[in-house]
Design a protein around this motif. Structure first.
Motif, short mmCIF file in Angstrom:
data_model
loop_
_atom_site.label_atom_id
_atom_site.label_comp_id
_atom_site.label_asym_id
_atom_site.label_seq_id
_atom_site.Cartn_x
_atom_site.Cartn_y
_atom_site.Cartn_z
N CYS A 19 -92.26 -23.56 58.70
CA CYS A 19 -93.17 -23.31 57.59
C CYS A 19 -93.61 -24.68 57.08
N CYS A 22 -92.18 -24.93 53.10
CA CYS A 22 -90.78 -25.05 52.73
C CYS A 22 -89.93 -25.71 53.81
N CYS A 41 -94.47 -19.19 55.75
CA CYS A 41 -93.50 -18.10 55.94
C CYS A 41 -93.71 -17.02 54.88
N CYS A 44 -92.78 -18.12 51.34
CA CYS A 44 -93.77 -18.95 50.64
C CYS A 44 -94.99 -18.13 50.24
ZN LIG Z 1 -92.00 -21.30 53.70
#
Ligand SMILES: [Zn+2]
Length: 122
Positions: A19, A22, A41, A44
């Protein structure tokens, strides 16, 4: 599932999908959505939904407040994202060249000279 029991070769940072927000790998999250050069992701996306609805305010990572260990841990991911962006840009330019778009037009779009575009991408 085929291939599951085979010993996996160590992967280069660029082979692992993360991701972009993150840093979690695709195996650590339920869903990883691909954009042109980035991934996001499901976790997120949920955070973004809160930002959009006004339930939370976005925060940007302050690199100066991060530990050396954290910065070093994040470095391969940041590098992989930069590499992926470079690959995407090269592919984008290659598509234009296949269509016989001139180096001059490509350079103009990028704000660089025809010569600089040719040297960078040919
Ligand atoms: Zn993420």
């Amino acid at each position: 599932m085929a291939g599951k029991s085979e010993a996996a070769a160590p992967k280069a940072a660029t082979d692992i999908l993360f991701c972009s927000f993150c840093g979690k790998s695709k195996d650590a999250v339920k869903t990883l959505i691909a954009g042109p050069t980035v991934f996001i992701c499901n976790e997120c996306v949920a955070v973004c939904t809160k930002f959009i609805s006004g339930e939370a305010s976005p925060e940007q990572t302050d690199w100066d407040k991060c530990s050396d260990e954290f910065l070093l841990e994040q470095l391969p991911r940041t590098s992989a994202i930069a590499d992926a962006a470079g690959d995407h840009l090269a592919s984008h330019v290659a598509t234009l060249r296949k269509r016989e778009v001139t180096w001059e037009a490509i350079g103009r779009a990028l704000g660089i000279s025809r010569q600089a575009a040719w040297e960078r991408f040919s």
